[in-house]
Scaffold this motif. Structure first.
Motif, PDB file in Angstrom:
ATOM      1  N   LEU A   1       0.914  -1.319   0.088  1.00  0.00           N
ATOM      2  CA  LEU A   1      -0.019  -0.002  -0.154  1.00  0.00           C
ATOM      3  C   LEU A   1       0.954   1.320  -0.019  1.00  0.00           C
ATOM      4  O   LEU A   1       1.743   1.146   0.782  1.00  0.00           O
TER       5      LEU A   1
ATOM      6  N   ILE B   1      -6.268  -4.823   5.756  1.00  0.00           N
ATOM      7  CA  ILE B   1      -5.983  -3.727   4.734  1.00  0.00           C
ATOM      8  C   ILE B   1      -7.210  -2.857   4.511  1.00  0.00           C
ATOM      9  O   ILE B   1      -7.111  -1.740   4.565  1.00  0.00           O
TER      10      ILE B   1
ATOM     11  N   VAL C   1      -2.879   0.317  -4.142  1.00  0.00           N
ATOM     12  CA  VAL C   1      -2.688  -0.939  -3.558  1.00  0.00           C
ATOM     13  C   VAL C   1      -2.417  -1.928  -4.607  1.00  0.00           C
ATOM     14  O   VAL C   1      -3.192  -1.789  -5.592  1.00  0.00           O
TER      15      VAL C   1
END
Length: 79
Positions: A30, A50, A66
């Protein structure tokens, strides 16, 4: 039929990759969309972790890139 949201599309991708690679190898990177030089990068595995991380960001803050983490990326010469 409404289009999938970006989060729904990611959840689908995450599930498919986990089915192919297993939990241990299903790492995601990320990156803050305004970042550079590796600052603010996070590596995570679990879908819930996440999504919790992304949802914990302040309303109206930056977007995050991402992408699936590549364990053995190739380093190719330029020129």
């Amino acid at each position: 039929k409404p289009e999938l949201s970006e989060l729904d599309a990611f959840a689908t991708c995450h599930a498919a990759r986990e089915a192919d690679t297993g939990v241990v190898h299903n790492a995601w990177i990320l990156k803050p969309s305004d970042g550079g030089k590796g600052e603010g990068i996070v590596i995570m595995r679990g879908l819930d972790a996440i999504l919790d991380f992304l949802r914990s960001q302040p309303e109206g803050s930056i977007s995050w890139v991402v992408q699936a983490y590549i364990e053995r990326p190739l380093l190719l010469p330029g020129g």
